[in-house]
Design a protein around this motif. Structure first.
Motif, PDB file in Angstrom:
ATOM      1  N   PHE A  19      29.112  37.149  45.541  1.00 15.74           N
ATOM      2  CA  PHE A  19      30.353  37.105  44.769  1.00 15.74           C
ATOM      3  C   PHE A  19      31.411  38.076  45.294  1.00 15.74           C
ATOM      4  N   ASP A  20      31.162  38.684  46.422  1.00 11.99           N
ATOM      5  CA  ASP A  20      32.084  39.656  46.998  1.00 11.99           C
ATOM      6  C   ASP A  20      33.443  39.006  47.273  1.00 11.99           C
ATOM      7  N   PRO A  21      34.525  39.515  46.696  1.00 15.24           N
ATOM      8  CA  PRO A  21      35.848  38.905  46.924  1.00 15.24           C
ATOM      9  C   PRO A  21      36.350  39.039  48.355  1.00 15.24           C
ATOM     10  N   ASP A  44      36.027  47.100  36.123  1.00 11.85           N
ATOM     11  CA  ASP A  44      37.106  46.185  36.494  1.00 11.85           C
ATOM     12  C   ASP A  44      38.196  46.805  37.364  1.00 11.85           C
ATOM     13  N   SER A  45      38.318  48.115  37.372  1.00  7.92           N
ATOM     14  CA  SER A  45      39.527  48.666  37.973  1.00  7.92           C
ATOM     15  C   SER A  45      39.287  49.652  39.096  1.00  7.92           C
ATOM     16  N   GLN A  46      38.043  49.763  39.578  1.00 13.67           N
ATOM     17  CA  GLN A  46      37.824  50.782  40.599  1.00 13.67           C
ATOM     18  C   GLN A  46      37.623  50.166  41.977  1.00 13.67           C
ATOM     19  N   ALA A  47      36.414  50.302  42.540  1.00 13.17           N
ATOM     20  CA  ALA A  47      36.214  50.038  43.969  1.00 13.17           C
ATOM     21  C   ALA A  47      36.653  48.635  44.397  1.00 13.17           C
ATOM     22  N   ALA A  64      38.680  41.322  41.039  1.00 11.83           N
ATOM     23  CA  ALA A  64      37.554  41.646  40.172  1.00 11.83           C
ATOM     24  C   ALA A  64      37.119  40.461  39.323  1.00 11.83           C
ATOM     25  N   ASP A  65      38.007  39.473  39.133  1.00 10.73           N
ATOM     26  CA  ASP A  65      37.644  38.321  38.320  1.00 10.73           C
ATOM     27  C   ASP A  65      36.439  37.590  38.894  1.00 10.73           C
ATOM     28  N   LEU A  66      36.323  37.532  40.224  1.00 13.03           N
ATOM     29  CA  LEU A  66      35.195  36.858  40.841  1.00 13.03           C
ATOM     30  C   LEU A  66      33.888  37.557  40.495  1.00 13.03           C
TER      31      LEU A  66
END
Length: 908
Positions: free
Chosen positions: A111-113, A788-791, A797-799
């Motif tokens: 699932f890595d974007p 949701d908001s870091q690395a 992040a939705d993915l």
């Protein structure tokens, strides 16, 4: 033992509609894949929801995951058509029910974007039809195919047909870097063999630079075999390790000796002399030889991959003399009937003009072969196919994205020679193709999907039995009766040990326990997974023996420059007890230039430095980020030891007096015992917990502030008098007299009726009083909205939402987090037992850390049942509680490690 509380459901699906992919993950974004060469398989929503389709129910599917060119069998948990957790497959000989950090982290890789989403030529998107045309045009004289290690019988069959059809085409193979127990079998670069010990018949093991318990595709099976051998024959089983830099195997050895790499051939000769009756040998070698002689047919010597071929031949002779229980197998990636060439010869072939075009399939030569390849390949056409845009893709005229293994049909061989089928758990998330399809494009063929190609291979193998055997192989995750190839080594006539030049430091390069040889650098879970012995994250370091560090004026965290092989690397220094004088240790796999936002620019690539380096201390420039900075026990008996001669601990089952009344618990009431004698520090439990419980990545800056979020950690301690380090996993202790509970002003930390120290996330207001009161420091505070908001914030992040376990809440900013003994699994077992009107069976609830552990070091169950496995473990004389003098009555307790007696260990 199955990995989950419910028996695995190994349904295989049917022809036509594939019910494993019954729900598309992204109805809008992924509904329509671009046209290309692969016909789309139909995947539809449910019309009638099957019984296992409810959100709280999981289905399990057997498949195999590749690592360094070999398979590990897994069972993948799926919720409503999407994979959410990887478990070991008990039926597969390369996993035996356990996992490693790399298998657990494959979900994040899926699932890595930052994965490639569609083919591109230069900076312009193209269709797969256009990519197929370019591949067809490239097939001819002057073209070379470079692949990663090919362990797939189907892919090997396709490449064989390709070589027959395209005159002048050459096939080069990138061999995996330093796989455990893969050694030379002759003078050629491709003359290799895989050693595979039979642990059931092994009492004594001597390693000479080998690390069978270390990272690689054999780690799970070898660790499980060793741990079972140790438990079954503790009085007889012995492990002797001779190595320059501490390894996971060395930390678990009964006797260990630090020797420089150039001294290992001499150790092998001394061992041979001692076995022949010689007396003028070092005492540790004589002790190892005595143990080998006392166990004929049940003893083995394991060589490291970097030993000279003459030494490999000598060790092979020793093993044959001992009648060692050791198989000599063809490597999973080796296909003797095909014209395979080593990738090391590719650069010269390009420079000489023999190769004018290069098709790269699942390899990254710009990183693995280095600057020489980049310079030589600058003016040739490169067509690159891989999961992401790496260093080679940046040089390529065309890049095509490949499926992740959890999206693909294929087959794979394991290190022991066994084979397994690979089946998809989800429809491809992006416009990707299978490696099987790419080879077909190169052959000028399109229209056949990977499933049909794999079936062609096994239909020819099985004949009329195909249908039954196909479904059995899909169900069990292993192919029965697949022939295993063996190797007869072809040693050179001259077996004299060659001289090693003097000068500088010996440079020992090891595989990284986190990113292996670089392929896992884009994975945030693994970058934040601490190195077992140094606890470093987000980078690599140069390790030194204490005596060398003192002589050079180096302190931990100082920056050093290593020079060798015409290049240099700037790294932070760590001082490692048990390292041989005159050596520098580094880990491979870092210094990637194109590993996405997560892995690019992390650490330094030390592979080009060569076997000898010069060392210089410099000011600044490298940061040492660690999750543990102090390794001494400071006179506290934290990681306890007993000897073979001792019956147990003096403070056996010590429970301090308490003013508080005993709390009565009805069955079931849960507890855990961790056996530190067999824990090898591999970190599988940590990444399994991260995957199971939606534990976020926080990034290097936050870790440097001490804000890592892992719910289970593995503390590493120097062992007094042993010149080595040992491991102690530390989850929440679930104290019966928990200091955190009275400190919480809002009753967010409470005890439940099953003995769990529960954390009510939606009640927590973040005072952190519970963390301050916890003597074990196992609570984690969400300083930021890490989930949701870091690395991965800038990557999409939705993915990642689709990856998360639906049975575990995702915590927001400002709450305390901790281990819950996987309460979601406990509740699933409670519901199942309630529906069937029965008690929960012993072993029915298996925590994520327990199911992953390849050493089977973790036992979990009902402590009120005197016949349960955990109750029996708590009656073991080696049983003790961590910081038991505090009177917290922890439910998580330990078994002390077993060390050799003082007289036996003298001189080792």
């Amino acid at each position: 033992m199955p990995p989950m509380s419910a028996p695995p459901d190994l349904r295989t699906g049917t022809e036509g509609v594939d019910r494993r992919g019954a729900l598309k993950l992204f109805a809008a974004g992924a509904a329509a894949l671009a046209t290309g060469c692969r016909p789309q398989e139909q995947m539809l929503p449910y019309v009638d929801m099957p019984e296992s389709g409810a959100s709280s129910d999981a289905a399990f599917f057997a498949t195999a995951l590749p690592l360094a060119g070999a398979a590990r069998g897994v069972l993948v948990e799926s919720h409503q058509g999407k994979p959410t957790k990887v478990h070991g497959n008990p039926d597969h000989p390369a996993s035996l029910g356990g996992t490693d950090v790399f298998a657990e982290a494959e979900l994040l890789a899926l699932f890595d974007p930052s994965r490639s989403t569609s083919p591109i030529a230069g900076q312009a998107p193209v269709t797969w039809s256009a990519a197929a045309q370019r591949l067809r045009a490239a097939a001819g004289p002057g073209t070379a195919l470079l692949t990663g290690p090919v362990a797939s019988p189907t892919l090997a069959r396709q490449i064989g047909a390709l070589l027959d059809e395209v005159p002048g085409l050459r096939w080069f193979t990138e061999r995996p870097a330093q796989p455990a127990l893969e050694v030379q079998a002759g003078p050629g670069a491709m003359d290799r063999m895989q050693l595979w010990p039979d642990w059931d018949r092994t009492d004594v093991v001597v390693t000479l630079g080998a690390d069978p318990l270390g990272p690689g595709p054999g780690q799970v099976a070898l660790t499980r075999g060793w741990s079972r051998s140790r438990r079954n024959r503790r009085s007889a089983a012995r492990l002797f390790a001779f190595e320059p830099v501490p390894t996971l195997t060395g930390t678990k050895a009964d006797y260990r000796m630090a020797v420089r790499p150039e001294d290992l051939p001499g150790i092998a000769e001394a061992l041979r002399a001692a076995l022949d009756g010689g007396s003028d040998v070092p005492a540790p070698v004589a002790r190892a030889a005595e143990a080998l002689s006392a166990a004929p047919g049940r003893a083995v010597v394991l060589p490291g991959p970097d030993l000279p071929i003459e030494t490999q031949a000598l060790i092979d002779e020793i093993n044959r003399t001992l009648d060692a229980p050791l198989a000599r197998l063809a490597p999973a990636w080796r296909w003797p009937s095909l014209a395979q060439e080593d990738a090391g010869a590719l650069t010269d072939a390009i420079a000489s003009g023999e190769v004018e075009r290069l098709v790269v399939l699942g390899a990254n030569p710009a990183y693995t072969l280095g600057e020489a390849f980049e310079e030589a390949a600058r003016d040739i056409e490169i067509l690159h196919f891989g999961e992401r845009r790496d260093e080679t893709a940046a040089m390529a005229a065309l890049h095509g994205p490949l499926h992740h293994p959890l999206e693909d049909w294929s087959d794979l061989r394991a290190l022991d020679g066994s084979a397994a089928l690979v089946q998809p758990l989800i429809e491809p998330l992006h416009e990707t193709r299978s490696a099987h399809e790419v080879v077909e494009m190169l052959r000028g063929r399109t229209g056949t999907g990977p499933r049909a190609l794999v079936q062609e291979t096994w239909r020819a193998e099985w004949g009329e039995d195909f249908d039954a055997r196909w479904h059995e192989a899909l169900s069990r995750g292993v192919i029965e009766g697949f022939p295993v190839g063996t190797v007869s080594p072809d040693w050179p006539a001259d077996t004299a040990v060659s001289e090693t030049p003097d000068g500088a430091f010996a440079h020992v390069r090891q595989l990284s326990t986190s990113v292996l040889s670089g392929e896992y650098a884009p994975n945030g879970w693994l970058q934040e997974c601490p190195a077992p012995l140094t606890k470093q994250v987000w980078g690599n370091a140069a390790s030194f023996a204490p005596v060398d560090a003192e002589r050079l004026g180096i302190e931990e965290g100082d920056t050093v420059v290593l020079r060798g092989g015409g290049t240099f690397a700037r790294l932070p220094a760590v001082i490692l007890s048990g390292q041989a004088e005159g050596t520098v240790g580094t880990t491979l796999g870092y210094g990637r230039k194109a590993a996405g936002a997560i892995g690019s620019g992390v650490g330094m690539n030390t592979a080009p430095l060569g076997p000898r380096v010069d060392v210089e201390r410099v000011d600044g420039g490298a940061e040492l980020i660690r999750t543990q900075r102090e390794f001494g026990q400071h006179d506290r008996d934290l990681l306890r030891s007993v000897t073979d001669a001792e019956a147990g601990l003096e403070s056996e089952h010590h429970q301090p007096a308490s003013f508080y009344r005993e709390r009565d618990h009805d069955s079931p009431s849960w507890g855990m015992v961790i056996d530190t004698d067999v824990c090898s520090g591999c970190n599988a439990c940590m990444i399994a917990c991260q995957s199971e419980n939606n534990v976020p990545v926080v990034g290097p800056e936050e870790v440097a502030r001490g804000r890592h979020m892992h719910w289970i950690r593995i503390d590493t301690y120097d062992l007094p008098g042993e010149d080595r380090r040992g491991f102690q996993p530390v989850p929440c202790m679930h104290c019966e007299k928990a200091p955190c509970e009275p400190a919480c002003p809002v009753a967010a930390s409470v005890h439940d009726e099953q003995g769990l120290n529960a954390q009510v996330y939606n009640r927590c207001v973040g005072t952190r009083f519970c963390q301050a009161n916890c003597p074990y420091q196992v609570r984690r505070f969400n300083f930021f909205d890490y989930s949701d908001s870091q690395a991965y914030a800038d990557l999409g992040a939705d993915l990642l939402q689709a990856m998360r376990n639906p049975d575990v809440s995702v915590r927001g900013r400002g709450v305390m987090e901790k281990c819950t003994y996987c309460v979601q699994r406990i509740e699933a077992a409670n519901h199942a037992a309630s529906r069937e009107d029965r008690p929960i069976a012993d072993g029915e609830v298996v925590t994520a850390c327990q199911s992953a552990c390849p050493a089977e070091a973790i036992t979990f169950g009902d402590v009120t049942d005197p016949e349960s496995a955990v109750s029996r473990a708590k009656e073991n004389p080696r049983h003790y509680a961590l910081l038991e003098h505090l009177g917290t009555r922890p439910r998580t307790t330990y078994l002390a490690r077993v060390a050799p007696g003082a007289e036996e260990d003298e001189g080792a």
